[in-house]
Scaffold this motif. Structure first.
Motif, PDB file in Angstrom:
ATOM      1  N   LYS A 185      -5.184   6.341 -10.113  1.00 53.08           N
ATOM      2  CA  LYS A 185      -4.915   7.303 -11.073  1.00 53.08           C
ATOM      3  C   LYS A 185      -3.407   7.198 -11.365  1.00 53.08           C
ATOM      4  CE  LYS A 185      -5.740  12.055 -12.608  1.00 53.08           C
ATOM      5  NZ  LYS A 185      -6.435  13.296 -12.092  1.00 53.08           N
ATOM      6  N   CYS A 186      -3.204   7.209 -12.619  1.00 45.81           N
ATOM      7  CA  CYS A 186      -1.900   7.186 -13.236  1.00 45.81           C
ATOM      8  C   CYS A 186      -0.944   8.371 -12.578  1.00 45.81           C
ATOM      9  CB  CYS A 186      -1.728   7.415 -14.639  1.00 45.81           C
ATOM     10  SG  CYS A 186      -0.066   6.959 -15.464  1.00 45.81           S
ATOM     11  N   THR A 187       0.066   8.234 -12.169  1.00 45.66           N
ATOM     12  CA  THR A 187       1.059   9.304 -11.434  1.00 45.66           C
ATOM     13  C   THR A 187       1.520  10.342 -12.330  1.00 45.66           C
ATOM     14  OG1 THR A 187       3.040   7.988 -11.785  1.00 45.66           O
ATOM     15  CG2 THR A 187       1.578   7.729  -9.659  1.00 45.66           C
ATOM     16  N   LYS A 188       1.567   9.937 -13.652  1.00 36.71           N
ATOM     17  CA  LYS A 188       1.886  11.135 -14.527  1.00 36.71           C
ATOM     18  C   LYS A 188       1.018  11.135 -15.988  1.00 36.71           C
ATOM     19  CE  LYS A 188       6.340  11.428 -15.463  1.00 36.71           C
ATOM     20  NZ  LYS A 188       7.614  11.301 -15.874  1.00 36.71           N
ATOM     21  N   GLU A 189       1.024  12.433 -16.500  1.00 35.81           N
ATOM     22  CA  GLU A 189       0.143  12.044 -17.634  1.00 35.81           C
ATOM     23  C   GLU A 189       0.582  11.873 -18.927  1.00 35.81           C
ATOM     24  OE1 GLU A 189      -1.617  16.229 -17.973  1.00 35.81           O
ATOM     25  OE2 GLU A 189      -2.847  15.971 -16.087  1.00 35.81           O
ATOM     26  N   CYS A 190       1.995  11.834 -18.810  1.00 31.59           N
ATOM     27  CA  CYS A 190       2.882  11.385 -19.972  1.00 31.59           C
ATOM     28  C   CYS A 190       4.298  10.854 -19.654  1.00 31.59           C
ATOM     29  CB  CYS A 190       3.004  12.508 -21.073  1.00 31.59           C
ATOM     30  SG  CYS A 190       3.563  14.267 -20.268  1.00 31.59           S
ATOM     31  N   ASP A 191       5.041  10.580 -20.595  1.00 33.26           N
ATOM     32  CA  ASP A 191       6.364  10.168 -20.298  1.00 33.26           C
ATOM     33  C   ASP A 191       6.384   8.728 -19.333  1.00 33.26           C
ATOM     34  OD1 ASP A 191       7.892  11.404 -22.243  1.00 33.26           O
ATOM     35  OD2 ASP A 191       8.532  12.865 -20.881  1.00 33.26           O
ATOM     36  N   GLY A 192       5.662   8.250 -19.048  1.00 39.07           N
ATOM     37  CA  GLY A 192       5.462   6.931 -18.179  1.00 39.07           C
ATOM     38  C   GLY A 192       5.200   7.162 -16.856  1.00 39.07           C
ATOM     39  N   GLY A 193       4.046   6.829 -16.243  1.00 38.08           N
ATOM     40  CA  GLY A 193       3.557   6.743 -14.962  1.00 38.08           C
ATOM     41  C   GLY A 193       3.454   5.250 -14.444  1.00 38.08           C
ATOM     42  N   VAL A 194       2.681   5.316 -13.167  1.00 42.41           N
ATOM     43  CA  VAL A 194       2.781   4.141 -12.751  1.00 42.41           C
ATOM     44  C   VAL A 194       1.293   4.054 -11.996  1.00 42.41           C
ATOM     45  CG1 VAL A 194       3.290   2.668 -10.770  1.00 42.41           C
ATOM     46  CG2 VAL A 194       4.990   3.490 -11.826  1.00 42.41           C
ATOM     47  N   GLN A 195       0.467   3.132 -12.096  1.00 41.12           N
ATOM     48  CA  GLN A 195      -0.871   2.713 -11.599  1.00 41.12           C
ATOM     49  C   GLN A 195      -0.691   1.624 -10.571  1.00 41.12           C
ATOM     50  OE1 GLN A 195      -3.182   2.349 -15.131  1.00 41.12           O
ATOM     51  NE2 GLN A 195      -4.563   3.762 -14.440  1.00 41.12           N
ATOM     52  N   THR A 196      -1.504   1.661  -9.631  1.00 34.43           N
ATOM     53  CA  THR A 196      -1.161   0.549  -8.481  1.00 34.43           C
ATOM     54  C   THR A 196      -2.900   0.011  -7.960  1.00 34.43           C
ATOM     55  OG1 THR A 196      -1.131   1.979  -6.562  1.00 34.43           O
ATOM     56  CG2 THR A 196       0.909   1.146  -7.570  1.00 34.43           C
ATOM     57  N   ARG A 197      -2.803  -1.090  -7.626  1.00 36.56           N
ATOM     58  CA  ARG A 197      -4.086  -1.697  -7.063  1.00 36.56           C
ATOM     59  C   ARG A 197      -3.752  -2.657  -6.061  1.00 36.56           C
ATOM     60  NH1 ARG A 197      -6.681  -5.895 -11.553  1.00 36.56           N
ATOM     61  NH2 ARG A 197      -4.917  -7.442 -11.322  1.00 36.56           N
ATOM     62  N   THR A 198      -4.620  -2.958  -5.112  1.00 32.13           N
ATOM     63  CA  THR A 198      -4.158  -3.459  -3.867  1.00 32.13           C
ATOM     64  C   THR A 198      -5.558  -4.440  -3.315  1.00 32.13           C
ATOM     65  OG1 THR A 198      -5.283  -1.887  -2.476  1.00 32.13           O
ATOM     66  CG2 THR A 198      -2.995  -1.821  -2.794  1.00 32.13           C
ATOM     67  N   ARG A 199      -5.394  -5.367  -2.696  1.00 35.92           N
ATOM     68  CA  ARG A 199      -6.417  -6.266  -2.095  1.00 35.92           C
ATOM     69  C   ARG A 199      -6.130  -6.694  -0.766  1.00 35.92           C
ATOM     70  NH1 ARG A 199      -4.619 -11.660  -5.609  1.00 35.92           N
ATOM     71  NH2 ARG A 199      -2.520 -11.752  -5.207  1.00 35.92           N
ATOM     72  N   MET A 200      -7.202  -7.013  -0.106  1.00 32.98           N
ATOM     73  CA  MET A 200      -6.969  -7.329   1.316  1.00 32.98           C
ATOM     74  C   MET A 200      -6.774  -8.905   1.823  1.00 32.98           C
ATOM     75  SD  MET A 200      -7.262  -4.157   2.516  1.00 32.98           S
ATOM     76  CE  MET A 200      -7.771  -4.643   4.252  1.00 32.98           C
TER      77      MET A 200
END
Length: 303
Positions: free
Chosen positions: A172-187
């Motif tokens: 989930k995006c770290t912020k609702e507005c003004d620019g957030g960050v989303q991350t994904r991972t793999r093993m």
């Protein structure tokens, strides 16, 4: 409006905290795996270093022994054998001098292609080495040696490349507005070995919700008109629009009594005759002063 704005802000902060907590958990898992891999690799590196040192000493010792053996054969044994051979030929065959004796001479070995570039057990493949006759010997000289020789080659284990799982879904995006960050991972499913291709990144990020936090409120459709305030003698009725999406940051929202949210109109403009009967239910609220300043006489008077 302030309560709604506060609830919205609190909800946004809670969402950010949940996202950060999820990222923290994923990073802690990655850190634990990395620490475990580091410990395992350190032990493996130590063992390999000791093995390399031992093999280097063995190679150095064996090479010195081989050089000494070759020197002994070439400059001592073979020279002695040729000298004895020449003396025997000269003494037993009349008319044959040492210069008449021609030994077979061959070229250097030319290696062929190895049957395998590597194998899982490190046993290697087979390789044929060939050489050709440069000078053919005569009947008094030495015969030609073997021209073909099969040797073991590529005694190395095949490289194993890194293998990774598929990417997870973006967080989930770290912020609702003004620019957030989303991350994904793999093993990491398979560690690289024996010079195999190393692993690519196990985590990646992307920007999200880059729009401004300023947002105007959104209003509902017009409600139905209320009942008229009078049955006669000109009353009023009204209809309104409610806020369904609250304002955010520096957005704008009209007040409740603004014309865009409140409309009133006259109703029941006919004159009252005087025999009108009220049939509308009405609540009656009595407020009684129960403070200490109210005396018994005052209470009787209020009743």
């Amino acid at each position: 409006d302030d309560d709604q704005e506060w609830e919205e802000r609190r909800g946004g902060i809670n969402s950010q905290l949940e996202s950060v907590a999820a990222q923290k958990g994923a990073l802690q898992t990655d850190l634990a795996e990395a620490m475990s891999a580091k410990s395992s690799l350190a032990e493996e590196q130590q063992a390999k270093s000791e093995e390399d040192e031992s093999l280097s000493k063995m190679v150095t010792s064996t090479l010195a022994q081989c050089k000494a053996a070759v020197y002994q054969i070439v400059f001592s044994e073979m020279a002695s054998a040729i000298r004895v051979r020449n003396e025997v030929v000269n003494s037993m065959i009349k008319g044959v001098e040492t210069g008449d004796i021609v030994d077979c001479q061959v070229s250097n070995w030319i290696p062929g292609e190895c049957s395998t570039p590597c194998d899982a057990k490190g046993l290697g493949g087979k390789q044929v080495l060939k050489r050709s006759i440069v000078v053919r010997g005569n009947k008094w000289g030495s015969a030609c040696p073997v021209l073909n020789y099969t040797a073991t080659c590529n005694q190395v284990k095949c490289p194993i490349d890194c293998k990774l799982s598929a990417w997870s879904s973006f967080s989930k995006c770290t912020k609702e507005c003004d620019g957030g960050v989303q991350t994904r991972t793999r093993m990491q499913l398979q560690k690289p070995k024996y010079g195999g291709q190393s692993c690519d990144a196990l985590q990646e990020s992307r920007a999200c919700n880059t729009g401004s936090c300023d947002r105007d409120c959104q209003l509902s459709e017009w409600s139905d008109f209320t009942q008229c305030t009078k049955v006669c003698g000109t009353g009023f009725r009204e209809r309104t629009k409610e806020v369904i999406v609250p304002v955010r940051a520096k957005g704008e929202c009209p007040a409740k009594d603004h014309s865009s949210r409140l409309k009133t109109e006259k109703c029941n403009e006919r004159k009252c005759i005087g025999d009108e009967v009220c049939i509308q239910a009405m609540d009656l609220v009595l407020a009684i002063d129960a403070s200490g300043s109210l005396t018994q006489e005052g209470f009787k008077g209020m009743k």
